[in-house]
Design a protein around this motif. Sequence first.
Motif, short mmCIF file in Angstrom:
data_model
loop_
_atom_site.label_atom_id
_atom_site.label_comp_id
_atom_site.label_asym_id
_atom_site.label_seq_id
_atom_site.Cartn_x
_atom_site.Cartn_y
_atom_site.Cartn_z
N THR A 19 0.88 -1.19 -0.13
CA THR A 19 0.07 0.11 -0.10
C THR A 19 0.94 1.20 0.05
N ARG A 20 2.15 1.17 0.39
CA ARG A 20 2.82 2.45 0.40
C ARG A 20 3.02 2.88 -0.92
N TRP A 21 2.89 2.17 -2.05
CA TRP A 21 2.88 2.69 -3.38
C TRP A 21 1.61 3.02 -4.07
N CYS A 22 0.60 2.96 -3.16
CA CYS A 22 -1.01 3.21 -3.61
C CYS A 22 -0.87 4.93 -3.32
N ASP A 23 -1.57 5.41 -4.23
CA ASP A 23 -1.77 6.84 -4.01
C ASP A 23 -3.08 7.07 -2.79
N ARG A 24 -4.14 6.10 -3.07
CA ARG A 24 -5.15 6.14 -2.13
C ARG A 24 -5.64 4.68 -1.68
N VAL A 25 -6.19 4.39 -0.45
CA VAL A 25 -6.17 3.27 -0.08
C VAL A 25 -7.96 3.37 0.38
N ILE A 26 -9.01 2.41 -0.07
CA ILE A 26 -10.03 2.31 0.13
C ILE A 26 -10.23 1.28 1.41
N ALA A 27 -11.15 1.70 2.36
CA ALA A 27 -11.47 0.84 3.21
C ALA A 27 -13.06 0.66 3.13
N VAL A 28 -13.60 -0.29 3.28
CA VAL A 28 -15.02 -0.41 3.27
C VAL A 28 -15.76 -0.14 4.61
N ASN A 29 -15.12 -0.11 5.63
CA ASN A 29 -16.03 0.25 6.71
C ASN A 29 -14.92 1.04 7.90
N PRO A 30 -15.29 1.81 8.77
CA PRO A 30 -14.36 2.59 9.53
C PRO A 30 -13.52 1.82 10.39
N LEU A 31 -13.85 0.49 10.67
CA LEU A 31 -13.02 -0.23 11.63
C LEU A 31 -11.58 -0.75 10.86
N LEU A 32 -11.88 -0.93 9.37
CA LEU A 32 -10.80 -1.42 8.59
C LEU A 32 -9.97 -0.10 8.26
N ARG A 33 -10.41 0.89 8.17
CA ARG A 33 -9.82 2.33 8.21
C ARG A 33 -8.79 2.31 9.27
N GLN A 34 -9.46 2.10 10.45
CA GLN A 34 -8.39 2.34 11.76
C GLN A 34 -7.53 1.08 12.02
N ASP A 35 -7.72 0.01 11.49
CA ASP A 35 -6.66 -1.04 11.47
C ASP A 35 -5.72 -0.66 10.41
N LEU A 36 -5.85 -0.21 9.19
CA LEU A 36 -4.97 0.36 8.10
C LEU A 36 -3.86 1.34 8.86
N ILE A 37 -4.49 2.31 9.58
CA ILE A 37 -3.77 3.23 10.03
C ILE A 37 -2.94 2.99 11.38
N ARG A 38 -3.61 1.97 12.13
CA ARG A 38 -2.81 1.40 13.12
C ARG A 38 -1.57 0.75 12.70
N ASN A 39 -1.62 0.06 11.55
CA ASN A 39 -0.65 -0.68 10.75
C ASN A 39 0.33 -0.04 10.00
N GLY A 40 0.32 1.28 10.18
CA GLY A 40 1.33 1.96 9.22
C GLY A 40 0.88 2.62 8.05
N VAL A 41 -0.35 2.51 7.54
CA VAL A 41 -0.69 3.20 6.50
C VAL A 41 -1.12 4.65 6.60
N PRO A 42 -0.28 5.38 5.93
CA PRO A 42 -0.66 6.99 6.29
C PRO A 42 -2.16 7.63 6.68
N ALA A 43 -2.72 8.08 7.57
CA ALA A 43 -4.23 8.29 7.51
C ALA A 43 -4.64 9.23 6.42
N ASP A 44 -3.73 10.05 5.66
CA ASP A 44 -4.22 10.80 4.77
C ASP A 44 -4.38 10.00 3.39
N LYS A 45 -3.92 8.70 3.32
CA LYS A 45 -4.10 8.04 2.03
C LYS A 45 -5.43 7.26 2.39
#
Length: 182
Positions: A66-92
Amino acid sequence: MIKEHRIDIVHSHAINGTFYARPAGRLARVGGHVCHFHAPTVESLEDIWRWKLPRVLAYKYHLWLTRWCDRVIAVNPLLRQDLIRNGVPADKVEFIANGVDARDYESTDADREAVRRELQIPSSATVVGTHARLAAFKNLSMFLDVADRLIGDEQDMFFVIAGDGPQRAMLERKAAQLGIRD
């Protein structure tokens, strides 16, 4: 193909899509790459890899991609939080809910009664249902535990699971063991 069709954005879905789409997009010099996550957890990969180590490695690899993705789509808010907690930048990371137009599934009283007859459910009964891929991370075992507790001696309540997946046989056995399978 990407160059031939003059594609501007590559949208990849899940680990395999991201694995192949990112290099293809880079080679074709597309303007952007969007990665799409449905369930980025180690457990969500259980039906792809039986052993936990490959699941953990695949999960970490998917996050790394995902570091090479311009944007990352999460299909629910918990997944979004999990991605951010695991190092994916929140603004992506963008939360975009799965869209379902409920009007496509509207039914009439006659439709509902026909299904009840087919499933041998009395018209006066309460029905609780779910439709899902039958995988461990969906925790449908808990759905059966809740059904068992709520049904008790209540004969006017029915729980219905619709779907298929790697946990189907286990869920059928559990429902039979609980005495709530028809």
